[in-house]
Design a protein around this motif. Structure first.
Motif, mmCIF file in Angstrom:
data_model
loop_
_atom_site.group_PDB
_atom_site.id
_atom_site.type_symbol
_atom_site.label_atom_id
_atom_site.label_comp_id
_atom_site.label_asym_id
_atom_site.label_seq_id
_atom_site.Cartn_x
_atom_site.Cartn_y
_atom_site.Cartn_z
ATOM 1 N N MET A 89 0.840 -1.190 0.000
ATOM 2 C CA MET A 89 0.000 0.000 0.000
ATOM 3 C C MET A 89 0.879 1.245 0.000
ATOM 4 N N ALA A 90 0.471 2.211 -0.783
ATOM 5 C CA ALA A 90 1.206 3.471 -0.840
ATOM 6 C C ALA A 90 0.985 4.247 0.455
ATOM 7 N N ASN A 91 1.976 4.987 0.833
ATOM 8 C CA ASN A 91 1.904 5.811 2.027
ATOM 9 C C ASN A 91 1.284 7.156 1.650
ATOM 10 N N LEU A 92 0.006 7.354 2.015
ATOM 11 C CA LEU A 92 -0.679 8.593 1.638
ATOM 12 C C LEU A 92 -0.165 9.790 2.425
ATOM 13 N N GLU A 93 0.419 9.563 3.596
ATOM 14 C CA GLU A 93 1.020 10.668 4.344
ATOM 15 C C GLU A 93 2.195 11.252 3.542
ATOM 16 N N LYS A 94 3.052 10.365 3.013
ATOM 17 C CA LYS A 94 4.155 10.822 2.151
ATOM 18 C C LYS A 94 3.612 11.475 0.888
ATOM 19 N N PHE A 95 2.533 10.915 0.365
ATOM 20 C CA PHE A 95 1.896 11.438 -0.846
ATOM 21 C C PHE A 95 1.509 12.904 -0.647
ATOM 22 N N HIS A 96 1.047 13.244 0.549
ATOM 23 C CA HIS A 96 0.631 14.620 0.839
ATOM 24 C C HIS A 96 1.802 15.504 1.245
ATOM 25 N N GLU A 97 2.715 14.973 2.055
ATOM 26 C CA GLU A 97 3.804 15.781 2.605
ATOM 27 C C GLU A 97 4.923 16.061 1.608
ATOM 28 N N ASN A 98 5.353 15.042 0.874
ATOM 29 C CA ASN A 98 6.464 15.221 -0.059
ATOM 30 C C ASN A 98 6.303 14.258 -1.240
ATOM 31 N N PRO A 99 5.360 14.561 -2.133
ATOM 32 C CA PRO A 99 5.110 13.646 -3.256
ATOM 33 C C PRO A 99 6.307 13.504 -4.194
ATOM 34 N N GLN A 100 7.132 14.537 -4.294
ATOM 35 C CA GLN A 100 8.307 14.457 -5.157
ATOM 36 C C GLN A 100 9.290 13.403 -4.632
ATOM 37 N N LYS A 101 9.543 13.423 -3.333
ATOM 38 C CA LYS A 101 10.448 12.447 -2.723
ATOM 39 C C LYS A 101 9.857 11.037 -2.839
ATOM 40 N N GLN A 102 8.571 10.908 -2.598
ATOM 41 C CA GLN A 102 7.917 9.605 -2.702
ATOM 42 C C GLN A 102 8.028 9.063 -4.123
ATOM 43 N N LEU A 103 7.853 9.927 -5.115
ATOM 44 C CA LEU A 103 7.969 9.494 -6.505
ATOM 45 C C LEU A 103 9.359 8.921 -6.776
ATOM 46 N N LEU A 104 10.398 9.629 -6.366
ATOM 47 C CA LEU A 104 11.761 9.142 -6.589
ATOM 48 C C LEU A 104 12.002 7.825 -5.847
ATOM 49 N N GLU A 105 11.458 7.684 -4.651
ATOM 50 C CA GLU A 105 11.584 6.427 -3.902
ATOM 51 C C GLU A 105 10.885 5.287 -4.634
ATOM 52 N N GLU A 106 9.704 5.560 -5.148
ATOM 53 C CA GLU A 106 8.967 4.542 -5.898
ATOM 54 C C GLU A 106 9.749 4.118 -7.144
ATOM 55 N N LEU A 107 10.301 5.090 -7.844
ATOM 56 C CA LEU A 107 11.064 4.784 -9.054
ATOM 57 C C LEU A 107 12.358 4.043 -8.718
ATOM 58 N N GLN A 108 12.949 4.364 -7.572
ATOM 59 C CA GLN A 108 14.185 3.686 -7.167
ATOM 60 C C GLN A 108 13.922 2.207 -6.900
ATOM 61 N N ASP A 109 12.736 1.885 -6.427
ATOM 62 C CA ASP A 109 12.373 0.497 -6.140
ATOM 63 C C ASP A 109 11.878 -0.245 -7.381
ATOM 64 N N ALA A 110 11.660 0.468 -8.472
ATOM 65 C CA ALA A 110 11.090 -0.144 -9.684
ATOM 66 C C ALA A 110 12.142 -0.954 -10.433
ATOM 67 N N GLY A 119 -8.268 5.953 -3.776
ATOM 68 C CA GLY A 119 -6.968 6.582 -3.685
ATOM 69 C C GLY A 119 -7.046 8.038 -4.067
ATOM 70 N N GLU A 120 -5.874 8.608 -4.283
ATOM 71 C CA GLU A 120 -5.804 10.021 -4.585
ATOM 72 C C GLU A 120 -4.910 10.272 -5.785
ATOM 73 N N MET A 121 -5.133 11.424 -6.411
ATOM 74 C CA MET A 121 -4.347 11.820 -7.583
ATOM 75 C C MET A 121 -3.935 13.259 -7.413
ATOM 76 N N LYS A 122 -2.738 13.578 -7.889
ATOM 77 C CA LYS A 122 -2.295 14.959 -7.921
ATOM 78 C C LYS A 122 -1.247 15.143 -8.986
ATOM 79 N N THR A 123 -1.041 16.371 -9.402
ATOM 80 C CA THR A 123 0.063 16.698 -10.291
ATOM 81 C C THR A 123 1.068 17.513 -9.488
ATOM 82 N N VAL A 124 2.345 17.285 -9.762
ATOM 83 C CA VAL A 124 3.398 17.972 -9.020
ATOM 84 C C VAL A 124 4.491 18.443 -9.981
ATOM 85 N N ASP A 125 5.105 19.551 -9.621
ATOM 86 C CA ASP A 125 6.299 19.998 -10.321
ATOM 87 C C ASP A 125 7.505 19.320 -9.677
ATOM 88 N N LEU A 126 8.482 19.008 -10.489
ATOM 89 C CA LEU A 126 9.660 18.286 -9.956
ATOM 90 C C LEU A 126 10.916 19.126 -10.061
#
Length: 164
Positions: A1-22, A157-164
Motif C-alpha cells: 500500500m502506498a503511504n498517503l502521508e508521504k503522498f501529501h507531505e512530499n510527493p516528489q520524494k515519494q515518486l523518486l523512492e517509488e522509481l528507485q524500487d522499480a 486513492g488520490e491523484m495529484k500533479t506535481v512539479d519536480l
C-alpha cells in the motif's frame, strides 16, 4: 500500500523512492512513431535526475542522440502509478556510468563499461501526475460494492500533479 502521508507531505520524494524500487519503467521517445520501451531507472537523488543505460544502436538511442527533448516516463505498481514528463538527452559522463554500474548492467554489455553499444540517457523530470492508494483488498471490495449500489465512483486513492 502506498503511504498517503508521504503522498501529501512530499510527493516528489515519494515518486523518486517509488522509481528507485522499480525494476523497470516505460520510457518514451521524442519520435512519436516509436513505442515506449521498458528501461531500468538509475536514480540520482542528489540531482533529482534519472539515468538509463541504453544501446546507441537501438531506435531510442539513435533518436535521442540526434533529437533530444521532452518525453514521458510511466511507472505502474499495484498501489502507485505515475506519468512523468521531462527532458531526455544523451549523457556522455564516464563518472555516471561508473556510479550506477553493477552486475545486472554488466550482463547487457559484454565488453564492460567501454562497450561500443553502451550509452547513457539522462532524464530530467519536469512534472508528474501521480496516483496512490492505501486500500487493502477488503477496502477495495467494499468500495466496489458501495459504488455499484450507490451508482457512484469508488474512493480508492488520490491523484495529484506535481512539479519536480
Amino acid at each position: 500500500m502506498a503511504n498517503l502521508e508521504k503522498f501529501h507531505e512530499n510527493p516528489q520524494k515519494q515518486l523518486l523512492e517509488e522509481l528507485q524500487d522499480a525494476m523497470c519503467v516505460m520510457l518514451g521517445s521524442t519520435d512519436e512513431e516509436e513505442h515506449m520501451q521498458p528501461m531500468t531507472p538509475q536514480i540520482d537523488t542528489d540531482e533529482n535526475v534519472i539515468y538509463f543505460y541504453s544501446d546507441r544502436f537501438s531506435e531510442l538511442g539513435k533518436t535521442i542522440a540526434v533529437n533530444p527533448g521532452t518525453v514521458h516516463l510511466c511507472h505502474i505498481s499495484k498501489d502507485y502509478q505515475a506519468c512523468v514528463k521531462g527532458r531526455l538527452t544523451a549523457h556522455h559522463d564516464k563518472a555516471t556510468i561508473d556510479k550506477f554500474w553493477d552486475q545486472k548492467v554488466a550482463a547487457w554489455y559484454p565488453e564492460g563499461k567501454d562497450d561500443k553499444e553502451l550509452m547513457m540517457l539522462k532524464f530530467v523530470p519536469h512534472d508528474a501526475a501521480i496516483w496512490a492508494s492505501d486500500a487493502n483488498p477488503l477496502t477495495f471490495m467494499y468500495e466496489m460494492a458501495k459504488a455499484n449500489i450507490k451508482h457512484e465512483e469508488p474512493e480508492l486513492g488520490e491523484m495529484k500533479t506535481v512539479d519536480l
